[in-house]
Design an enzyme around this catalytic site. Structure first.
Site, short mmCIF file in Angstrom:
data_model
loop_
_atom_site.label_atom_id
_atom_site.label_comp_id
_atom_site.label_asym_id
_atom_site.label_seq_id
_atom_site.Cartn_x
_atom_site.Cartn_y
_atom_site.Cartn_z
N TYR A 21 -0.86 -0.90 10.14
CA TYR A 21 -1.02 -1.30 8.74
C TYR A 21 0.24 -0.95 7.94
O TYR A 21 0.71 -1.77 7.13
CB TYR A 21 -2.24 -0.59 8.17
CG TYR A 21 -2.59 -0.95 6.76
CD1 TYR A 21 -3.15 -2.20 6.46
CD2 TYR A 21 -2.41 -0.05 5.72
CE1 TYR A 21 -3.49 -2.53 5.16
CE2 TYR A 21 -2.75 -0.37 4.41
CZ TYR A 21 -3.29 -1.61 4.13
OH TYR A 21 -3.63 -1.94 2.85
N SER B 81 0.84 -1.19 0.00
CA SER B 81 0.00 0.00 0.00
C SER B 81 0.87 1.24 0.00
O SER B 81 2.01 1.22 0.52
CB SER B 81 -0.90 0.02 1.25
OG SER B 81 -1.51 1.28 1.42
#
Length: 239
Positions: free
Chosen positions: A150, A137
Site C-alpha cells: 500500500y 496516505s
C-alpha cells in the site's frame, strides 16, 4: 457546469469528496466497483440536496473496462476534475506477502490512476482548464508495518503527480496529491482505538472525512490555480 469524476466514491472519504464537489456546483460521477449500491446512495443524497450526480461502475484496475466507461462519460463532454481516490488494503508483512497481494494493491491505486487519468487528459487539455487530485496516505510518507504494498502504491502517486504537473503546467491543468492521516470511518474505528489515536496524532483525534473533502474541493477550484505538483498532508500534525 464542470463535470467531475471521483473514483472510490462509494467509500467514506470518496463520498465526502463527491458531496463537496457537488456542493461547489459540479456534476459528479460517483464511481464504485463492487459497491455500486452505496454509490447510488451517495448520488441520491447529492440530488436530494439540489446537486447533480450519477453513479458509474467499472474496475479501475482493468484498462479495457475503464476505457469503455470513460468513453461513455466523455460522450457528454470533457471531465475537467478527476479525483483518484480508489484504493484497497491487502495487508501482510513483507516476508509473508503473496505476489497477488502486492499486485492487487498496486493495480488499484497506481495502475488505476493511469487507467483513469490518461484518457481524460486530451479532452481536459483542450478546455485549457483541469484539476487532478490524487489521494495518497500518511502510510506512503511515514511507512506502516504490514503495508509495504500500500505504501509503495501510494508513494508512486507522489512521483507521478510531480511529473504530470510539469507536463500539464502550461495547459491550465493542475495536479496535486492529498495525503490523509487517520480519518474517521468504520474501518479506521476497528484499526485505531482511541488510545492509539491519542498516541499517534498530536491533535488527539481522527480527522473528519469532510475536512479532507474541503481540501480537495479547494484544490479543484479556481482559487487553487497556482498550486500544482504538491503533496499536501492532512493528518492532525502527525509528521
Amino acid at each position: 457546469m464542470i463535470r467531475a469524476l471521483v473514483t472510490g466514491g462509494s467509500g467514506t472519504i470518496g463520498a465526502a469528496i463527491a458531496q463537496a464537489l457537488a456542493a461547489a456546483g459540479h456534476h459528479v460521477s460517483v464511481h464504485a466497483h463492487g459497491n455500486v449500491g452505496r454509490a447510488g446512495e451517495v448520488v441520491a443524497q447529492i440530488v436530494g440536496q439540489g446537486g447533480s450526480a450519477e453513479a458509474v461502475q467499472f474496475n479501475v484496475a482493468d484498462p479495457a473496462d475503464t476505457g469503455r466507461a470513460i468513453d461513455r462519460m466523455l460522450g457528454a463532454g470533457p471531465i475537467q476534475v478527476v479525483v483518484n481516490n480508489a484504493g484497497i488494503h491487502d495487508d501482510a508483512v513483507m516476508p509473508g506477502m503473496r505476489p497477488d497481494q502486492w499486485s492487487r494493491v498496486i493495480d488499484v491505486s497506481l495502475n488505476g490512476f493511469f487507467n483513469v487519468t490518461r484518457p481524460l487528459l486530451m479532452p481536459m487539455i483542450r478546455t485549457r482548464w483541469g484539476r487532478i487530485v490524487n489521494i495518497s496516505s500518511v502510510a506512503a510518507i511515514a511507512g506502516n508495518r504490514g503495508q509495504v504494498n500500500y505504501a509503495a502504491a501510494k508513494a508512486g502517486l507522489h512521483g507521478a503527480t510531480r511529473a504530470l504537473a510539469l507536463e500539464l503546467a502550461s495547459r491550465g491543468v493542475t495536479v496535486n496529491t492529498v495525503a490523509p492521516g487517520i480519518v474517521a470511518s468504520p474501518m479506521a474505528a476497528e484499526a485505531f482505538p482511541r488510545e492509539t489515536i491519542e498516541r499517534l496524532v498530536p491533535m488527539k483525534r481522527a480527522g473528519r472525512p469532510e475536512e479532507v473533502a474541503d481540501l480537495v474541493a479547494f484544490l479543484a477550484s479556481d482559487r487553487a490555480g497556482y498550486i500544482s505538483g504538491q503533496l499536501i498532508s492532512i493528518n492532525g500534525g502527525m509528521i
